[in-house]
Design a protein around this motif. Structure first.
Motif, PDB file in Angstrom:
ATOM      1  N   ARG A   1      -2.163  24.268 -12.786  1.00 31.65           N
ATOM      2  CA  ARG A   1      -3.287  24.069 -13.362  1.00 31.65           C
ATOM      3  C   ARG A   1      -4.330  23.778 -12.491  1.00 31.65           C
ATOM      4  NH1 ARG A   1       0.290  21.667 -17.509  1.00 31.65           N
ATOM      5  NH2 ARG A   1       0.498  23.152 -18.994  1.00 31.65           N
ATOM      6  N   LEU A   2      -3.895  22.822 -11.554  1.00 30.33           N
ATOM      7  CA  LEU A   2      -5.074  22.634 -10.534  1.00 30.33           C
ATOM      8  C   LEU A   2      -5.147  23.264  -9.298  1.00 30.33           C
ATOM      9  CD1 LEU A   2      -4.228  18.588 -10.552  1.00 30.33           C
ATOM     10  CD2 LEU A   2      -6.275  19.659 -11.565  1.00 30.33           C
ATOM     11  N   GLY A   3      -4.074  24.349  -9.108  1.00 26.26           N
ATOM     12  CA  GLY A   3      -4.289  25.029  -7.827  1.00 26.26           C
ATOM     13  C   GLY A   3      -4.060  24.262  -6.804  1.00 26.26           C
ATOM     14  N   ILE A   4      -3.147  23.410  -6.831  1.00 22.73           N
ATOM     15  CA  ILE A   4      -2.712  22.650  -5.473  1.00 22.73           C
ATOM     16  C   ILE A   4      -1.298  23.036  -5.121  1.00 22.73           C
ATOM     17  CG2 ILE A   4      -2.703  20.407  -4.664  1.00 22.73           C
ATOM     18  CD1 ILE A   4      -4.310  19.468  -6.791  1.00 22.73           C
ATOM     19  N   ALA A   5      -1.086  23.221  -3.974  1.00 26.21           N
ATOM     20  CA  ALA A   5       0.267  23.539  -3.550  1.00 26.21           C
ATOM     21  C   ALA A   5       1.179  22.349  -3.751  1.00 26.21           C
ATOM     22  CB  ALA A   5       0.429  23.965  -2.104  1.00 26.21           C
ATOM     23  N   GLU A   6       2.573  22.622  -3.876  1.00 26.89           N
ATOM     24  CA  GLU A   6       3.344  21.268  -4.269  1.00 26.89           C
ATOM     25  C   GLU A   6       3.835  20.860  -3.089  1.00 26.89           C
ATOM     26  OE1 GLU A   6       7.186  23.013  -6.007  1.00 26.89           O
ATOM     27  OE2 GLU A   6       5.919  24.608  -7.272  1.00 26.89           O
ATOM     28  N   ASP A   7       3.701  21.346  -1.761  1.00 28.79           N
ATOM     29  CA  ASP A   7       3.849  20.462  -0.609  1.00 28.79           C
ATOM     30  C   ASP A   7       2.662  19.553  -0.190  1.00 28.79           C
ATOM     31  OD1 ASP A   7       6.290  21.980  -0.231  1.00 28.79           O
ATOM     32  OD2 ASP A   7       5.739  23.210   1.092  1.00 28.79           O
ATOM     33  N   ASP A   8       1.462  20.017  -0.656  1.00 25.12           N
ATOM     34  CA  ASP A   8       0.373  19.416  -0.412  1.00 25.12           C
ATOM     35  C   ASP A   8       0.534  18.039  -1.284  1.00 25.12           C
ATOM     36  OD1 ASP A   8      -2.141  18.569   0.786  1.00 25.12           O
ATOM     37  OD2 ASP A   8      -3.180  19.702  -0.885  1.00 25.12           O
ATOM     38  N   VAL A   9       0.949  18.292  -2.386  1.00 25.23           N
ATOM     39  CA  VAL A   9       1.222  17.195  -3.414  1.00 25.23           C
ATOM     40  C   VAL A   9       2.171  15.950  -2.771  1.00 25.23           C
ATOM     41  CG1 VAL A   9       2.078  16.100  -5.755  1.00 25.23           C
ATOM     42  CG2 VAL A   9       0.300  18.082  -5.448  1.00 25.23           C
ATOM     43  N   ALA A  10       3.177  16.568  -2.360  1.00 23.90           N
ATOM     44  CA  ALA A  10       4.214  15.743  -1.991  1.00 23.90           C
ATOM     45  C   ALA A  10       3.569  15.023  -0.700  1.00 23.90           C
ATOM     46  CB  ALA A  10       5.497  16.495  -1.382  1.00 23.90           C
ATOM     47  N   ALA A  11       2.829  15.378   0.240  1.00 21.04           N
ATOM     48  CA  ALA A  11       2.340  15.080   1.494  1.00 21.04           C
ATOM     49  C   ALA A  11       1.411  13.788   0.967  1.00 21.04           C
ATOM     50  CB  ALA A  11       1.712  15.991   2.313  1.00 21.04           C
ATOM     51  N   LYS A  12       0.455  14.050  -0.079  1.00 15.75           N
ATOM     52  CA  LYS A  12      -0.536  13.013  -0.586  1.00 15.75           C
ATOM     53  C   LYS A  12       0.432  11.990  -0.919  1.00 15.75           C
ATOM     54  CE  LYS A  12      -4.442  16.114  -0.969  1.00 15.75           C
ATOM     55  NZ  LYS A  12      -5.274  17.136  -1.958  1.00 15.75           N
ATOM     56  N   HIS A  13       1.344  12.372  -1.916  1.00 10.69           N
ATOM     57  CA  HIS A  13       1.891  10.967  -2.420  1.00 10.69           C
ATOM     58  C   HIS A  13       2.541  10.329  -1.359  1.00 10.69           C
ATOM     59  CE1 HIS A  13       4.815   8.874  -5.195  1.00 10.69           C
ATOM     60  NE2 HIS A  13       3.844   9.117  -6.246  1.00 10.69           N
ATOM     61  N   TYR A  14       3.127  10.977  -0.031  1.00 20.67           N
ATOM     62  CA  TYR A  14       3.785  10.210   0.768  1.00 20.67           C
ATOM     63  C   TYR A  14       2.799   9.285   1.600  1.00 20.67           C
ATOM     64  CZ  TYR A  14       6.290   8.922   5.229  1.00 20.67           C
ATOM     65  OH  TYR A  14       6.823   8.216   6.155  1.00 20.67           O
ATOM     66  N   ALA A  15       1.637   9.843   1.687  1.00 20.48           N
ATOM     67  CA  ALA A  15       0.643   9.175   2.257  1.00 20.48           C
ATOM     68  C   ALA A  15       0.077   7.877   1.325  1.00 20.48           C
ATOM     69  CB  ALA A  15      -0.775   9.953   2.695  1.00 20.48           C
ATOM     70  N   ALA A  16       0.133   8.178   0.256  1.00 20.26           N
ATOM     71  CA  ALA A  16      -0.302   6.939  -0.668  1.00 20.26           C
ATOM     72  C   ALA A  16       0.588   5.835  -0.698  1.00 20.26           C
ATOM     73  CB  ALA A  16      -0.619   7.536  -2.416  1.00 20.26           C
ATOM     74  N   GLU A  17       2.030   6.211  -0.364  1.00 23.71           N
ATOM     75  CA  GLU A  17       3.229   5.198  -0.576  1.00 23.71           C
ATOM     76  C   GLU A  17       2.922   4.302   0.876  1.00 23.71           C
ATOM     77  OE1 GLU A  17       6.738   7.621  -0.431  1.00 23.71           O
ATOM     78  OE2 GLU A  17       6.799   7.477  -2.636  1.00 23.71           O
ATOM     79  N   GLN A  18       2.734   5.167   1.910  1.00 24.38           N
ATOM     80  CA  GLN A  18       2.564   4.651   3.114  1.00 24.38           C
ATOM     81  C   GLN A  18       1.267   3.685   3.335  1.00 24.38           C
ATOM     82  OE1 GLN A  18       5.648   5.209   4.364  1.00 24.38           O
ATOM     83  NE2 GLN A  18       4.991   5.018   6.303  1.00 24.38           N
ATOM     84  N   TRP A  19       0.131   3.828   2.630  1.00 24.44           N
ATOM     85  CA  TRP A  19      -0.999   3.199   2.573  1.00 24.44           C
ATOM     86  C   TRP A  19      -0.625   1.888   1.765  1.00 24.44           C
ATOM     87  CZ3 TRP A  19      -4.512   1.397  -1.028  1.00 24.44           C
ATOM     88  CH2 TRP A  19      -5.784   0.810  -0.352  1.00 24.44           C
ATOM     89  N   THR A  20      -0.239   2.078   0.568  1.00 24.78           N
ATOM     90  CA  THR A  20      -0.009   1.115  -0.175  1.00 24.78           C
ATOM     91  C   THR A  20       1.149  -0.084   0.500  1.00 24.78           C
ATOM     92  OG1 THR A  20      -0.363   2.487  -2.137  1.00 24.78           O
ATOM     93  CG2 THR A  20       1.092   0.505  -2.331  1.00 24.78           C
ATOM     94  N   SER A  21       2.207   0.437   1.169  1.00 23.82           N
ATOM     95  CA  SER A  21       2.840  -0.525   1.874  1.00 23.82           C
ATOM     96  C   SER A  21       2.330  -1.415   2.692  1.00 23.82           C
ATOM     97  CB  SER A  21       3.996   0.273   2.386  1.00 23.82           C
ATOM     98  OG  SER A  21       5.150  -0.603   3.179  1.00 23.82           O
ATOM     99  N   ALA A  22       1.539  -0.639   3.527  1.00 28.45           N
ATOM    100  CA  ALA A  22       0.773  -1.255   4.799  1.00 28.45           C
ATOM    101  C   ALA A  22      -0.190  -2.337   4.103  1.00 28.45           C
ATOM    102  CB  ALA A  22      -0.266  -0.331   5.488  1.00 28.45           C
ATOM    103  N   VAL A  23      -0.986  -1.912   2.949  1.00 26.32           N
ATOM    104  CA  VAL A  23      -2.144  -3.192   2.476  1.00 26.32           C
ATOM    105  C   VAL A  23      -1.539  -3.936   1.625  1.00 26.32           C
ATOM    106  CG1 VAL A  23      -3.972  -3.110   0.862  1.00 26.32           C
ATOM    107  CG2 VAL A  23      -3.687  -1.125   2.604  1.00 26.32           C
TER     108      VAL A  23
END
Length: 436
Positions: free
Chosen positions: A410-432
């Motif tokens: 519905r948003l026109g976002i690739a699944e791989d892109d979503v996975a990459a963004k979620h991983y980036a959010a995890e890493q940022w959260t862990s560091a902060v």
């Protein structure tokens, strides 16, 4: 008696005569309601042989029960937060506050948030090294006094004997020979000695004869419990969250907001002085801290600290989930062509409001939210893009891959892109979060 939001369960001691251990004080029944919003602290007088109070040791309490429970780190942080939020004058008057300090509190330099003249007690379980010693020298230069708490006569403390003004010795856990030897050696250098855990008149008599200057223990008084209502979170802190999510941030307003939230100030300074930030100098000024890490990072740290405050009773996992969801939504901003601050705020609110048991519309009345964001928070199942972004975040968290794929389409976002963004959010959260 309740005055100005403070519940005093015993009158403060000034010039008192010796007495036996006081009976345990029970909290008033009426105070039980709303106890979750209360902050507790106990104080125990430190006195001269002539029964004059020269200071109070401030002791963390988690509930009305007058005993320590919890860990040293949260206890020290709580007392610093109390000091900045409520002040210590009403607790200690013109005498000195004595505050237990963990290693983390010392090396982060966050004890500078306490009033000048506070006696910082270096706990006996502090891991001693040059970093701690250097921090203690810094506090001396800033007008603080230092004490060795429960001094155990080990050689590791020798370098500190040149910079501390007080040595506190547990009378029940030390020998007369050890006490006499250390007092004889250090008294000529102007050191003050405090005999802790004085339980009866005979112990007091012996301590006086051995050369102790000050005395503390049940013989004089049990710790006196005090309670105050914590600053309201909910609406006030949500408004703060919305303010720092504005696209155009005014530095002076930002600093004023920061200083109005002592717990947030503490967390920002702790982060800036942590290993997460490469700085050879200790930072104790909020303006300097913000300039060092920059506006964007400052906003993110403050928003994370707010998550910690808003989810304070729900555990570290709840805080991490809130921050990670908010960061993930923020990373979707370019896909939705929306301001990243707005997406971060939406993600944070979606996780926080249920914990606060607050209705979205009640919160929205106090927050500058667009209709699309309010609608997404109210009903994430709609087809609107913001709602789909929120549905995507929740589906990924739950491992609901069918719903996640549907939202991606519905948003026109690739699944791989979503996975990459979620991983980036995890890493940022862990560091902060690790450094807050």
């Amino acid at each position: 008696m309740v005055t100005k939001g403070t519940v005093q369960l015993s009158a403060p001691a000034r010039n008192i005569t010796p007495q036996g251990p006081a009976a345990t004080v029970q909290a008033p029944a009426a105070a039980a309601d709303g106890a979750g919003s209360m902050r507790f602290l106990a104080k125990q007088p430190i006195m001269t042989a002539a029964r004059k109070t020269i200071g109070y040791e401030l002791l963390f309490r988690a509930t009305w029960e007058n005993r320590f429970s919890g860990d040293g780190e949260s206890a020290s942080n709580s007392i610093v937060d109390w000091a900045v939020t409520h002040g210590l004058e009403s607790l200690v008057g013109e005498t000195k506050p004595f505050v237990n300090c963990t290693r983390a509190l010392l090396v982060s330099r966050c004890a500078t948030l306490l009033p000048k003249g506070t006696v910082l007690e270096i706990l006996e379980n502090v891991e001693v090294d040059e970093e701690v010693l250097e921090a203690c020298r810094y506090y001396r230069s800033q007008g603080f006094a230092l004490a060795l708490d429960d001094y155990d006569f080990r050689e590791q403390w020798e370098p500190f004997l040149d910079i501390v003004q007080y040595v506190k010795i547990d009378f029940s856990q030390s020998t007369p020979e050890d006490r006499k030897e250390i007092i004889k050696r250090l008294k000529p250098r102007g050191m003050h000695f405090v005999a802790e855990r004085i339980e009866d008149a005979e112990q007091l008599k012996i301590a006086v004869a051995e050369g102790f200057d000050f005395f503390q223990g049940y013989f004089f008084m049990k710790p006196i419990m005090t309670a105050r209502r914590g600053p309201g979170k909910s609406i006030h802190q949500l408004q703060l969250l919305a303010e720092i999510c504005k696209q155009d941030l005014n530095l002076e307003s930002f600093l004023r907001i920061l200083r109005s939230e002592p717990a947030i100030c503490y967390r920002v300074l702790r982060y800036v002085n942590s290993a997460a930030v490469s700085s050879r100098r200790t930072i104790t000024d909020l303006r300097h801290a913000v300039m060092l890490i920059g506006e964007d990072e400052s906003r993110r740290i403050v928003r994370t600290a707010l998550a910690a405050e808003l989810t304070g009773g729900s555990g570290i996992e709840a805080m991490e989930r809130c921050v990670q969801r908010a960061r993930f939504c923020e990373l979707l901003a370019t896909d939705l062509n929306s301001p990243c601050e707005e997406l971060y705020l939406m993600g944070m609110l979606s996780a926080v409001l249920p914990m606060l048991e607050m209705d979205v519309k009640d919160a929205a009345a106090n927050l500058p939210l667009r209709e699309e964001v309010i609608a997404a928070l109210t009903d994430p199942a709609t087809e609107e893009a913001h709602a789909q972004a929120l549905s995507l975040a929740v589906a990924y968290e739950r491992g609901d891959w069918g719903s996640m794929i549907a939202s991606c389409h519905r948003l026109g976002i690739a699944e791989d892109d979503v996975a990459a963004k979620h991983y980036a959010a995890e890493q940022w959260t862990s560091a902060v979060v690790h450094h807050l």
